[in-house]
Write a protein that holds these residues in place. Sequence first.
Motif, PDB file in Angstrom:
ATOM      1  N   ARG A  52      90.826  33.385  53.546  1.00 29.42           N
ATOM      2  CA  ARG A  52      89.965  34.439  54.110  1.00 29.42           C
ATOM      3  C   ARG A  52      88.589  34.428  53.453  1.00 29.42           C
ATOM      4  O   ARG A  52      87.571  34.595  54.120  1.00 29.42           O
ATOM      5  CB  ARG A  52      90.616  35.811  53.938  1.00 29.42           C
ATOM      6  CG  ARG A  52      91.665  36.125  54.965  1.00 29.42           C
ATOM      7  CD  ARG A  52      92.060  37.591  54.911  1.00 29.42           C
ATOM      8  NE  ARG A  52      92.394  38.072  53.578  1.00 29.42           N
ATOM      9  CZ  ARG A  52      93.614  38.025  53.046  1.00 29.42           C
ATOM     10  NH1 ARG A  52      94.616  37.532  53.728  1.00 29.42           N
ATOM     11  NH2 ARG A  52      93.829  38.489  51.832  1.00 29.42           N
ATOM     12  N   GLY A  53      88.567  34.230  52.152  1.00 25.48           N
ATOM     13  CA  GLY A  53      87.296  34.170  51.442  1.00 25.48           C
ATOM     14  C   GLY A  53      86.434  33.008  51.897  1.00 25.48           C
ATOM     15  O   GLY A  53      85.223  33.145  52.071  1.00 25.48           O
ATOM     16  N   MET A  54      87.052  31.858  52.108  1.00 29.58           N
ATOM     17  CA  MET A  54      86.308  30.685  52.572  1.00 29.58           C
ATOM     18  C   MET A  54      85.799  30.891  54.002  1.00 29.58           C
ATOM     19  O   MET A  54      84.693  30.484  54.325  1.00 29.58           O
ATOM     20  CB  MET A  54      87.192  29.437  52.496  1.00 29.58           C
ATOM     21  CG  MET A  54      87.554  29.028  51.082  1.00 29.58           C
ATOM     22  SD  MET A  54      86.124  28.653  50.082  1.00 29.58           S
ATOM     23  CE  MET A  54      85.625  27.114  50.822  1.00 29.58           C
ATOM     24  N   GLN A  55      86.615  31.526  54.859  1.00 26.71           N
ATOM     25  CA  GLN A  55      86.180  31.801  56.230  1.00 26.71           C
ATOM     26  C   GLN A  55      84.994  32.762  56.233  1.00 26.71           C
ATOM     27  O   GLN A  55      84.035  32.578  57.001  1.00 26.71           O
ATOM     28  CB  GLN A  55      87.327  32.379  57.042  1.00 26.71           C
ATOM     29  CG  GLN A  55      88.396  31.363  57.394  1.00 26.71           C
ATOM     30  CD  GLN A  55      89.617  32.012  58.038  1.00 26.71           C
ATOM     31  OE1 GLN A  55      89.785  33.224  58.000  1.00 26.71           O
ATOM     32  NE2 GLN A  55      90.476  31.180  58.623  1.00 26.71           N
ATOM     33  N   THR A  56      85.043  33.776  55.386  1.00 31.77           N
ATOM     34  CA  THR A  56      83.940  34.733  55.299  1.00 31.77           C
ATOM     35  C   THR A  56      82.681  34.040  54.814  1.00 31.77           C
ATOM     36  O   THR A  56      81.590  34.255  55.357  1.00 31.77           O
ATOM     37  CB  THR A  56      84.314  35.887  54.350  1.00 31.77           C
ATOM     38  OG1 THR A  56      85.501  36.517  54.834  1.00 31.77           O
ATOM     39  CG2 THR A  56      83.191  36.901  54.240  1.00 31.77           C
ATOM     40  N   THR A  57      82.825  33.193  53.804  1.00 31.23           N
ATOM     41  CA  THR A  57      81.672  32.460  53.275  1.00 31.23           C
ATOM     42  C   THR A  57      81.076  31.556  54.338  1.00 31.23           C
ATOM     43  O   THR A  57      79.847  31.482  54.487  1.00 31.23           O
ATOM     44  CB  THR A  57      82.095  31.629  52.045  1.00 31.23           C
ATOM     45  OG1 THR A  57      82.672  32.505  51.072  1.00 31.23           O
ATOM     46  CG2 THR A  57      80.919  30.899  51.443  1.00 31.23           C
ATOM     47  N   ARG A  58      81.927  30.880  55.088  1.00 32.73           N
ATOM     48  CA  ARG A  58      81.446  30.001  56.147  1.00 32.73           C
ATOM     49  C   ARG A  58      80.711  30.793  57.233  1.00 32.73           C
ATOM     50  O   ARG A  58      79.655  30.383  57.713  1.00 32.73           O
ATOM     51  CB  ARG A  58      82.623  29.242  56.753  1.00 32.73           C
ATOM     52  CG  ARG A  58      82.219  28.250  57.803  1.00 32.73           C
ATOM     53  CD  ARG A  58      83.399  27.417  58.231  1.00 32.73           C
ATOM     54  NE  ARG A  58      83.221  27.057  59.619  1.00 32.73           N
ATOM     55  CZ  ARG A  58      84.187  26.847  60.462  1.00 32.73           C
ATOM     56  NH1 ARG A  58      85.432  26.963  60.068  1.00 32.73           N
ATOM     57  NH2 ARG A  58      83.950  26.516  61.700  1.00 32.73           N
ATOM     58  N   TYR A  59      81.271  31.931  57.618  1.00 34.59           N
ATOM     59  CA  TYR A  59      80.638  32.773  58.632  1.00 34.59           C
ATOM     60  C   TYR A  59      79.252  33.233  58.162  1.00 34.59           C
ATOM     61  O   TYR A  59      78.280  33.173  58.917  1.00 34.59           O
ATOM     62  CB  TYR A  59      81.521  33.987  58.935  1.00 34.59           C
ATOM     63  CG  TYR A  59      80.875  34.973  59.874  1.00 34.59           C
ATOM     64  CD1 TYR A  59      80.815  34.716  61.233  1.00 34.59           C
ATOM     65  CD2 TYR A  59      80.308  36.139  59.393  1.00 34.59           C
ATOM     66  CE1 TYR A  59      80.206  35.609  62.099  1.00 34.59           C
ATOM     67  CE2 TYR A  59      79.694  37.036  60.245  1.00 34.59           C
ATOM     68  CZ  TYR A  59      79.650  36.766  61.600  1.00 34.59           C
ATOM     69  OH  TYR A  59      79.047  37.653  62.444  1.00 34.59           O
ATOM     70  N   ILE A  60      79.174  33.681  56.920  1.00 34.87           N
ATOM     71  CA  ILE A  60      77.896  34.144  56.379  1.00 34.87           C
ATOM     72  C   ILE A  60      76.890  32.999  56.345  1.00 34.87           C
ATOM     73  O   ILE A  60      75.725  33.158  56.703  1.00 34.87           O
ATOM     74  CB  ILE A  60      78.092  34.768  54.982  1.00 34.87           C
ATOM     75  CG1 ILE A  60      78.832  36.106  55.114  1.00 34.87           C
ATOM     76  CG2 ILE A  60      76.761  34.962  54.268  1.00 34.87           C
ATOM     77  CD1 ILE A  60      79.259  36.707  53.807  1.00 34.87           C
ATOM     78  N   ALA A  61      77.346  31.814  55.934  1.00 39.59           N
ATOM     79  CA  ALA A  61      76.451  30.655  55.865  1.00 39.59           C
ATOM     80  C   ALA A  61      75.946  30.263  57.253  1.00 39.59           C
ATOM     81  O   ALA A  61      74.802  29.841  57.406  1.00 39.59           O
ATOM     82  CB  ALA A  61      77.173  29.483  55.213  1.00 39.59           C
ATOM     83  N   GLU A  62      76.799  30.396  58.260  1.00 39.11           N
ATOM     84  CA  GLU A  62      76.385  30.047  59.618  1.00 39.11           C
ATOM     85  C   GLU A  62      75.459  31.095  60.224  1.00 39.11           C
ATOM     86  O   GLU A  62      74.570  30.764  61.008  1.00 39.11           O
ATOM     87  CB  GLU A  62      77.613  29.873  60.513  1.00 39.11           C
ATOM     88  CG  GLU A  62      78.429  28.642  60.201  1.00 39.11           C
ATOM     89  CD  GLU A  62      79.743  28.606  60.977  1.00 39.11           C
ATOM     90  OE1 GLU A  62      80.098  29.622  61.612  1.00 39.11           O
ATOM     91  OE2 GLU A  62      80.410  27.560  60.929  1.00 39.11           O
ATOM     92  N   GLN A  63      75.667  32.366  59.888  1.00 36.95           N
ATOM     93  CA  GLN A  63      74.899  33.442  60.506  1.00 36.95           C
ATOM     94  C   GLN A  63      73.605  33.759  59.773  1.00 36.95           C
ATOM     95  O   GLN A  63      72.715  34.373  60.347  1.00 36.95           O
ATOM     96  CB  GLN A  63      75.750  34.715  60.593  1.00 36.95           C
ATOM     97  CG  GLN A  63      76.969  34.570  61.464  1.00 36.95           C
ATOM     98  CD  GLN A  63      76.611  34.194  62.888  1.00 36.95           C
ATOM     99  OE1 GLN A  63      75.684  34.737  63.470  1.00 36.95           O
ATOM    100  NE2 GLN A  63      77.334  33.242  63.441  1.00 36.95           N
TER     101      GLN A  63
END
Length: 101
Positions: A52-63
């Motif tokens: 979940r932490g990695m998914q959140t980090t990826r989402y933030i990096a993309e947005q």
Amino acid sequence: MKRSRMLWDDARRTDGTTAERAKRWLNVVLYELQPFRVSKKDVAQFQASLRRGMQTTRYIAEQTPSWTASFLAFLRTRTQEEWMGFGAVLSYYYFVRLAHQ
């Protein structure tokens, strides 16, 4: 005297070389982290939390790029009067904080 207290007192000393002081601080940090045992934790729960932490980090990096562009566009379109109003509100806030100290 407890060992933790003894280590902290030793780490706060200012004598010795930089390497000796760093070693004393490292000893304190490692001693304080000692009670945490990863092997006793639920591995599946840890993996799910990490995922979940990695998914959140990826989402933030993309947005972030699109959000940053939108934010900068918003800042650029403010008029001088709006900036002055913002400055007045900010000044008032800090004045009230200073007055109540």
